[in-house]
Enzyme design. Structure first.
Site, short mmCIF file in Angstrom:
data_model
loop_
_atom_site.label_atom_id
_atom_site.label_comp_id
_atom_site.label_asym_id
_atom_site.label_seq_id
_atom_site.Cartn_x
_atom_site.Cartn_y
_atom_site.Cartn_z
N SER A 1 0.83 -1.20 0.00
CA SER A 1 0.00 0.00 0.00
C SER A 1 0.87 1.26 0.00
O SER A 1 1.71 1.41 -0.88
CB SER A 1 -0.95 -0.05 1.20
OG SER A 1 -1.97 0.91 1.10
N ASP B 1 -8.24 -4.03 -7.04
CA ASP B 1 -7.89 -3.40 -5.77
C ASP B 1 -8.55 -2.03 -5.71
O ASP B 1 -8.52 -1.27 -6.67
CB ASP B 1 -6.36 -3.28 -5.68
CG ASP B 1 -5.87 -2.72 -4.35
OD1 ASP B 1 -6.69 -2.45 -3.46
OD2 ASP B 1 -4.65 -2.57 -4.21
N HIS C 1 -6.69 -6.06 -1.10
CA HIS C 1 -5.61 -5.09 -0.98
C HIS C 1 -4.48 -5.77 -0.22
O HIS C 1 -4.57 -6.02 0.97
CB HIS C 1 -6.11 -3.86 -0.22
CG HIS C 1 -5.13 -2.75 -0.13
ND1 HIS C 1 -4.52 -2.20 -1.24
CD2 HIS C 1 -4.65 -2.06 0.94
CE1 HIS C 1 -3.72 -1.22 -0.86
NE2 HIS C 1 -3.77 -1.13 0.46
#
Length: 548
Positions: free
Chosen positions: A234, A456, A485
């Site tokens: 991320s 995602d 994710h």
């Protein structure tokens, strides 16, 4: 990249380690860094001691690891000026014959804590073979102002006005019904930003991703390593991209999983999230409709959606215990747009509330306001502190108003206004934003591995494609149909992606360089209510598996 506010959830499914054969030790043992090559000259290294059995912040999660600290400059332009403290952990390599150096780890955020991470990589908790994990020193660190890393000598990271996220009662609907309601939300965001300024003053201007990357290089140098490997999820992919752009010759191997689009940092990326999260929410509603015999929320997508908004309206009129209102419902269900291993529990809780009029399961899944939750409050303060200064955000609220209402009226109702208020302090941040690091492949940077799911929501697919282009010798691994994710070495259980990432970390194996995706995996199947796998995943769910 993150918007999840107060959801608490559960620990992910422990995956069986995949068998990866090969000579993990074919790479040479890393050599000490030459003097003066690091962001900060190495003075005394890191003194490691066994982590406490009950850490003040992490509790028992650090057992079996080594703990240490490192002093780094608050401002790298003045390396001998004010110093701050970084808190580190290490899971030391046990296969010294095939030692491959260090791996720095980041779960995302920005603001995600990191000292607990080495255990899962060293022990293969989520699919990395222990034969690979044993060849590295896995380094967890709380970035500056996060967790136990302090910028003010307190021994803890920063926290600003806790009432912004945790007022103790149901918050006004994210979607303002009038200008007065919109002004009230703006006032709350402005007050939060001003409180951060009062508490931390000019130190906030040094909370940039570039300085986080320089801190990483200081860690590398202090550990006596000429190069470091890195795994980031991320926001951690953006941090890794910044590091690779600033210190290309210091990278050995790097995995960027669920990738931030650099050209959108950060205002535009958050608008992109609104569209992507809506798409993911619709997928979740369609899944619920498929199991109407279980949940009784509607046999079609449209019926389930209508009933969701009926439940939301009921909570707006009569919040559960005066606390769980429409915003808190959205926050809870937002976890389902990050990962599918919360779907069974959340669909059942929604059904219990709407069909059986039993709110307790929904209260349990929500988890309450994080009034006294240091890590949650700290995470949010750092999230703002980094994103608000990496680049200047719009300061004219007319732009925020126009952009968010446009997205909302286009049908992106699930996330848009909640995301706007989550990021709104950046419109009033007490120090100005700067110029982001140019993300670009440079001479000396080895091939890095980029991992991206096509669906995602938190870091949409375009981010992986863009970073792949910016690092021309990188490889792009695409999970087709993937909705989670965090693709590899997570509770999501994609054995195909785990194998490819493990081979890269194990002996540097990369897929051939092709046009577009260099390697592809099919996403694991969606959960089935009542199945053994769904029950096992639900029992071990962990929102902290990666930062949201």
């Amino acid at each position: 990249m993150k918007k999840l506010v107060v959801v608490t959830a559960a620990a992910g499914l422990t995956l069986t380690g995949v068998g990866v054969a090969g000579a993990a030790g074919r790479q040479p043992t890393p050599t000490p860094a030459p003097a003066g090559e690091s962001a900060q000259a190495v003075a005394a290294g890191v003194a490691w001691t066994p982590c406490p059995a009950n850490d003040p912040i992490e509790g028992t999660k650090l057992q079996g690891l080594e703990c240490g600290t490192l002093k780094v400059p608050l401002d790298y332009a003045h390396p001998h000026g004010r110093q701050i403290t970084l808190a580190l952990t290490r899971a030391k390599a046990t296969d010294t014959q095939h030692y491959q150096g260090i791996v720095l780890l980041n779960r995302g955020g920005p603001g995600g804590h990191g000292r607990d991470l080495p255990t899962r990589f060293a022990k293969g908790t989520y699919g990395l073979p222990t034969s690979v994990g044993a060849t590295y020193d896995w380094i967890g660190f709380d970035p500056r102002a996060v967790g136990a890393s302090s910028i003010d000598g307190s021994g803890k990271g920063i926290i600003c006005d806790p009432s912004f996220q945790a007022p103790g009662k149901a918050r006004p609907d994210y979607t303002p019904a009038s200008k007065a309601e919109e002004l009230a939300w703006r006032a709350k965001a402005k007050a939060y930003a001003e409180d951060c300024g009062r508490r931390y003053g000019s130190a906030l201007k040094y909370m940039t991703s570039a300085n986080w990357a320089r801190d990483m290089d200081s860690i590398r140098a202090a550990l006596g390593q000429h190069k470091t490997s890195y795994y980031g999820y991320s926001y951690g992919t953006y941090l890794g991209s910044v590091y690779a752009s600033l210190f290309p010759t210091h990278v050995r191997r790097m995995v960027l999983d669920s990738v931030v689009r650099p050209s959108g940092v950060w205002y535009d990326d958050n608008l992109d999230q609104d569209v992507a999260f809506q798409k993911r929410f619709e997928i979740f509603l369609t899944w619920i409709a498929k199991y109407d015999s279980v949940y009784h929320l509607g046999a079609t997508h449209d019926a389930v959606k209508a009933n969701y908004y009926k439940a939301r309206a009921a909570l707006a009129k009569n919040p559960v215990n005066g606390q769980l209102g429409p915003d808190e419902l959205d926050d809870t269900m937002q976890a389902d747009a990050y990962r599918d291993y919360t779907w069974v529990d959340h669909a059942q809780a929604l059904s219990d509330y709407f069909v059986k009029h039993d709110a307790q399961p929904l209260l349990d899944q929500w988890g309450g306001f994080p009034t006294d939750d240091f890590l949650t409050q700290n995470n949010y303060a750092v999230y703002d502190a980094v994103q608000c200064v990496d680049r200047q955000w719009p300061t004219d609220w007319k732009k925020w108003d126009r952009d968010n209402w446009q997205l909302y009226r286009q049908g992106n109702k699930f996330l848009t206004w909640g995301n706007a208020w989550y990021n709104a302090p950046c419109a009033y941040w007490p120090v100005p934003g700067g110029t982001p690091v140019t993300i670009k492949g440079k001479k000396g940077l080895p091939p890095i591995l980029i991992v991206q799911a096509t669906n995602d929501a938190a870091t949409p697919y375009a981010g992986g494609v863009e970073v792949h282009k910016r690092f021309p010798n990188s490889r792009l691994l695409v999970e087709n149909g993937g909705i989670n994710h965090g693709v590899a070495l997570t509770p999501n259980g994609d054995t195909c992606a785990n194998n490819l990432v493990s081979a890269y970390l194990g002996w540097g194996a990369l897929p051939p360089n092709k046009r577009g995706a260099d390697a592809q995996c099919d996403a694991p199947p969606l959960p089935v209510p009542g199945s053994a796998s769904a029950k096992a995943t639900s029992a071990k769910a962990d929102a902290a598996a990666i930062a949201k």
